[in-house]
Design an enzyme around this catalytic site. Structure first.
Site, short mmCIF file in Angstrom:
data_model
loop_
_atom_site.label_atom_id
_atom_site.label_comp_id
_atom_site.label_asym_id
_atom_site.label_seq_id
_atom_site.Cartn_x
_atom_site.Cartn_y
_atom_site.Cartn_z
N HIS A 374 -36.54 -12.77 29.25
CA HIS A 374 -35.31 -13.00 30.01
C HIS A 374 -35.46 -12.90 31.51
O HIS A 374 -34.51 -13.15 32.24
CB HIS A 374 -34.23 -12.01 29.59
CG HIS A 374 -33.48 -12.44 28.39
ND1 HIS A 374 -32.38 -13.26 28.45
CD2 HIS A 374 -33.67 -12.18 27.08
CE1 HIS A 374 -31.94 -13.48 27.24
NE2 HIS A 374 -32.70 -12.84 26.37
N LYS A 565 -20.44 -12.36 38.90
CA LYS A 565 -21.66 -12.02 38.16
C LYS A 565 -22.07 -10.63 38.61
O LYS A 565 -21.53 -10.10 39.58
CB LYS A 565 -22.77 -13.03 38.47
CG LYS A 565 -23.00 -13.24 39.98
CD LYS A 565 -24.08 -14.27 40.26
CE LYS A 565 -23.66 -15.69 40.00
NZ LYS A 565 -24.48 -16.36 39.01
N ARG A 566 -23.05 -10.02 37.93
CA ARG A 566 -23.52 -8.72 38.39
C ARG A 566 -23.96 -8.80 39.86
O ARG A 566 -24.45 -9.85 40.31
CB ARG A 566 -24.71 -8.27 37.51
CG ARG A 566 -24.30 -7.83 36.13
CD ARG A 566 -23.39 -6.63 36.18
NE ARG A 566 -24.10 -5.46 36.64
CZ ARG A 566 -24.39 -4.40 35.87
NH1 ARG A 566 -23.99 -4.36 34.62
NH2 ARG A 566 -25.04 -3.37 36.36
N LYS A 571 -29.31 -12.31 43.41
CA LYS A 571 -28.19 -13.25 43.22
C LYS A 571 -27.52 -13.60 44.55
O LYS A 571 -26.72 -14.53 44.63
CB LYS A 571 -27.18 -12.66 42.23
CG LYS A 571 -27.72 -12.56 40.79
CD LYS A 571 -26.70 -11.88 39.88
CE LYS A 571 -27.19 -11.65 38.47
NZ LYS A 571 -27.06 -12.86 37.61
N THR A 673 -25.77 -18.14 32.90
CA THR A 673 -24.85 -18.79 31.96
C THR A 673 -23.49 -18.93 32.60
O THR A 673 -22.69 -19.79 32.22
CB THR A 673 -24.72 -17.98 30.65
OG1 THR A 673 -24.46 -16.61 30.98
CG2 THR A 673 -25.98 -18.08 29.81
N LYS A 677 -20.45 -21.91 32.40
CA LYS A 677 -19.03 -21.67 32.11
C LYS A 677 -18.15 -22.25 33.20
O LYS A 677 -17.10 -22.84 32.93
CB LYS A 677 -18.79 -20.16 31.94
CG LYS A 677 -19.46 -19.60 30.68
CD LYS A 677 -19.26 -18.10 30.55
CE LYS A 677 -20.52 -17.34 30.90
NZ LYS A 677 -20.35 -15.87 30.80
#
Ligand SMILES: *Cc1c(COP(=O)(O)O)cnc(C)c1O
Length: 851
Positions: A374, A565-566, A571, A673, A677
């Site tokens: 992952h 998101k986290r 990120k 993901t 969405k």
């Protein structure tokens, strides 16, 4: 309640009986019945939670027949079963999803309405099981939905954490954590099965002996034994009868242990033992993409893996299937390395508990497991110090040494004298303090190894798992992630789904590629207007929610620019923040500047021990405090951090976005993901060539995607050449002004120290290349702003995003896993009735259920 209406003499009563009937009348009766007999309340004294519980039980009753039918068919047919091992399942609320999959959403809505209740309010009442951190746990949940929908025999195995991911509050702009007491009102969706409990050993020592047949054997003498109790949740597929099981284990103390200590007069010792046992499943570790080398975490991993493998062996034995067929009857998918200790544990169970010899046990084990990688982030690669590992799992350390020694012999044969390679591939890291490398164990013990997006799989083969790829090229494959359109479209965006279905029929929900048919309507102005109105209405709802919960006015006509998101440096939420400050600075320099109004929304939790991530949250809130109040801005920019991001909240957020921020440093996000969405619900993406963004871009076309930034290769090259972020600061005046303003204390009431760690990190190291990508990002955002001004064209692009997202249904992902890795086929479940006949109620004995 009109119970008199029900004719209990009628043999066909089941069609309309309160326990299974699907008519509005039957649903109402069942609901009131459950309110009275399960909650012990009647309407005059019931709370909203009582109503929610009564409805949950009403829906659950309608799952049972399918659930038992499914278990019976799997039992009698001895079906090959996929066991999805995951330390996290981020399921989200069950009620709405079950209504959708049962196909009774509208009936239940009406039934509640007729009773004076609002279904949306009741669904809002559900406390979601937050048994995961983010993408990885949510993926497991989407895969369960798709496996059931595709009628694949499967069991999800994991941990029933008493406390899931913490609740997040924001105080004075900072994240504040509190415990997630999701079980405090009870959980109507699970059934515990104490009759199938197992025991799990820890610690102690091993001793070799020769058995009565003269064979060499090893006995593990543990110093702690705990009970694992399974709690089952039904997982119904979309409009099929398949209802699979999510089996989560909770740890409990062994009674006899308590009693021995108690009788010896050691009351507190007994209590301590009990507490220690129950600690194992107490709380989810709140780190996303980051390992914490805590012994309790290893205990959790081993605990659920051992419970699950013992459970699988029980299932085979009850079916009278020989253990040497274990790998034919089961395939285990390892969701990351968290459950990879399963490889050593299956070896131990087969050899020490079931008398097999090494070669046979290894033959079975190495045909059972498949491993999903992952992440490429080095801080996320799991490794355990040998000392700690051996203390907790002495027998497994021996087994791992033996696997390693045989494995390294194989490597040596193929690469004689390549000591460096052997050191890299060893299951034991001996470069300093010695560690067990869980990814290496997973690679050696699995017959398949997959990445979660095309780019990620390529980088995995090139980089972290390169040696294993060279040795076992055939094991490697890609399985691009997907998400379930049931939860993330049908349930969360009913208005859009009604429009889609009115044009192309309803079968797209199961065959998401059919969304392509929407392309025929992209030139239809009426369709575009409807599509746009729906997005507008959803934004209006979110604006209302924001007004009610945060007291902030946001303009639903402004562009909703969302990053949810986290919170993680890779990120790059702080890159987004730098863009906001850039726009703000432009307004300050020229208050009359013509600017596209935007509402910047953020959501996401930071790991409690991740200082910079928490500072990024404070940073965003501090920017909001200034920007939202500055009269020069005239409301054209709004910045808001939405607290406590969860699946429930995600369902509200994804459909409301105009712009989806997917801006990770290229090469760092394995798949993502959230990106899928958002795009399914018609958001346009601003993104880097990272993870599944690459494939989203490929599907929707470059003209419908806002691409910016360095490629993964450029990032590697820049790092290799010696990256100096200061050069970018010095040469880009707009960037310089942004950083200088922050450093001056402008966003921190003059405090020049508050954001210093963030600024210094960017100026002096910038490990995620924000400054290198800044110009490309801001210029791309300018193109976004321009594009948004042409609403008609924007809507076109938005429609094409929705229309071209078929690939990203988790049904497609699961079909690929079935075909390429698991080699399993659908099994149709017919509805059989248990109330009237069959299965013991009438004395017949033709039913067996071991699942
Ligand atoms: C989808 C989802 C995620 C993953 O989001 P990414 O943008 O892929 O990191 C995290 N949390 C929740 C609640 C989600 O639904």
């Amino acid at each position: 309640m009109q119970t008199q209406d029900i004719n209990f003499q009628n043999a066909n009563i089941r069609v309309e009986d309160d326990r299974t009937g699907l008519s509005v009348e039957a649903l109402k009766r069942a609901f009131l019945d459950n309110l009275f007999y399960i909650q012990g309340k009647f309407p005059a004294i019931a709370t909203r939670n009582d109503y929610y519980m009564a409805l949950a039980y009403t829906v659950r009753d309608r799952l049972f027949r399918r659930w038992i039918n499914t278990a019976e068919v799997y039992t009698t047919q001895g079906s090959r079963t996929v066991c999805y091992f995951s330390a996290e399942f981020l399921m989200g609320p069950h009620l709405g999803n079950n209504l959708i999959n049962l196909g009774i959403f509208d009936q239940v809505k009406q039934a509640m309405q007729e009773l004076g209740l609002d279904l949306d309010e009741l669904m809002e009442q559900e406390e979601e099981p937050g048994l995961g951190n983010g993408g990885l746990g949510r993926l497991a949940a989407c895969y369960l939905d798709s496996m059931a929908t595709l009628e694949i025999a499967s069991i999800g195995y994991g941990i029933r954490y008493e406390f899931g991911i913490f609740d997040q509050d924001i105080r004075d702009g900072w994240q504040v954590e509190s415990t997630d007491k999701w079980l405090s009102y009870g959980n109507p969706w699970e059934i515990s099965r104490p009759e199938w409990e197992v025991q799990v050993k820890f610690g102690g020592y091993t001793e070799a002996f020769t058995n009565e047949r003269g064979q060499y054997r090893v006995r593990w003498v543990p110093d702690k034994v705990v009970r694992g109790v399974p709690h089952d949740t039904p997982i119904l597929g979309y409009q099929v009868n398949t209802c699979n099981t999510l089996r989560l284990w909770s740890s409990e103390a062994i009674e006899s242990f308590d009693f021995t200590a108690f009788n010896a007069g050691d009351y507190s010792g007994a209590v301590y033992k009990k507490m220690e046992s129950e600690n194992i499943s107490k709380v989810l570790y709140p780190n996303d993409n980051m390992t914490q080398g805590k012994i309790l975490r290893l205990e959790q991993q081993f605990f659920f893996v051992s419970c699950s493998l013992q459970d699988m062996i029980r299932i085979l034995e009850r079916q009278n299937i020989s253990l040497d067929r274990f790998h034919e009857k089961f395939v285990v998918q390892l969701n990351d390395t968290h459950p990879s200790i399963a490889i050593a544990e299956l070896m131990r169970l087969l050899m020490d508990e079931h008398g097999m010899e090494w070669d046979q046990a290894w033959n079975i084990t190495s045909k059972t497991f498949a491993y999903t990688n992952h992440t490429l982030l080095p801080e996320a690669l799991e490794r355990w110090p040998i000392g700690l590992f051996g203390k907790l799992l002495p027998r497994h350390l021996e087994i791992i040494y033996e696997i390693n020694s045989r494995f390294l012999d194989e490597v040596r044969l193929k690469y004689p004298d390549d000591i460096a390679r052997i050191n890299r591939m060893s299951l034991i890291d001996e470069s300093g303090e010695r560690y067990v490398r869980m990814a290496n164990l997973a690679c050696v013990g699995s017959f398949a190894i997959n990445g979660v997006a095309a780019l990620h799989t390529e980088l995995m083969k090139k980089d972290v798992l390169h040696d294993f790829y060279e040795l076992y090229p055939d094991k490697f494959n890609n399985k691009t992630n997907g998400v379930t359109p049931r939860r993330f479209m049908v349930l969360s965006n009913p208005r859009l789904c009604r429009l889609i279905t009115s044009k192309i029929g309803h079968t797209w929900v199961k065959h998401l590629d059919e969304l392509h048919q929407l392309e025929a309507y992209v030139d239809d102005p009426e369709f575009r207007a409807e599509f746009r109105q729906i997005k507008q209405a959803i934004k209006q709802d979110l604006a209302q929610y924001i007004k009610a919960n945060y007291g902030l006015e946001v303009d639903p006509a402004s562009m909703f620019d969302i990053q949810a998101k986290r919170i993680h440096e890779y990120k790059r939420q702080h890159l987004n923040a730098l863009h906001i400050i850039t726009l703000y600075n432009r307004i300050k320099a020229n208050p009359d500047i013509d600017i596209t109004p935007r509402t910047f929304l953020f959501g996401g939790k930071a790991a409690p021990g991740y200082f910079l991530a928490k500072l990024i949250i404070k940073f965003i809130n501090s920017i909001g405090d200034v920007v939202n109040r500055d009269p020069d801005v005239r409301g054209r920019l709004k910045v808001l951090f939405l607290k406590d991001y969860s699946v429930k909240f995600a369902q509200r957020v994804y459909p409301a976005a105009d712009l989806s921020e997917q801006i990770s440093t290229a090469g760092k996000e394995a798949s993502g993901t959230g990106n899928m969405k958002f795009a399914m619900n018609g958001a346009l993406t601003i993104g880097t060539l990272d993870g599944a963004n690459v494939e989203i871009l490929e599907e929707v076309g470059a003209e419908n995607f806002f691409l910016f930034g360095m490629t993964a290769e450029e990032v590697y090259a820049k790092r290799a050449a010696g990256y100096n972020p200061m050069e970018y600061y010095e040469s880009d005046p707009e960037l310089k002004l942004v950083l200088d303003r922050v450093a001056s204390g402008f966003f921190s009431h003059g405090d020049v120290n508050l954001f210093k760690p963030l600024i210094d990190n960017l100026l002096y190291s910038d490990p995620y290349f924000l400054l290198a990508d800044y110009r490309s990002y801001v210029d791309c955002q300018d193109r976004v702003s321009l594009a948004y001004r042409n609403q008609d064209h924007w809507t076109r692009m938005s429609i094409l995003n929705t229309a071209r997202m078929g690939k990203f249904s988790s049904d497609r992902s699961i079909q690929d896993y079935c075909d390429d890795i698991w080699k399993v086929h659908p099994i149709k479940i017919e509805l059989r009735d248990y109330v009237q006949g069959g299965c013991g109620f009438d004395g017949s004995t033709d039913c067996k259920v071991v699942f």
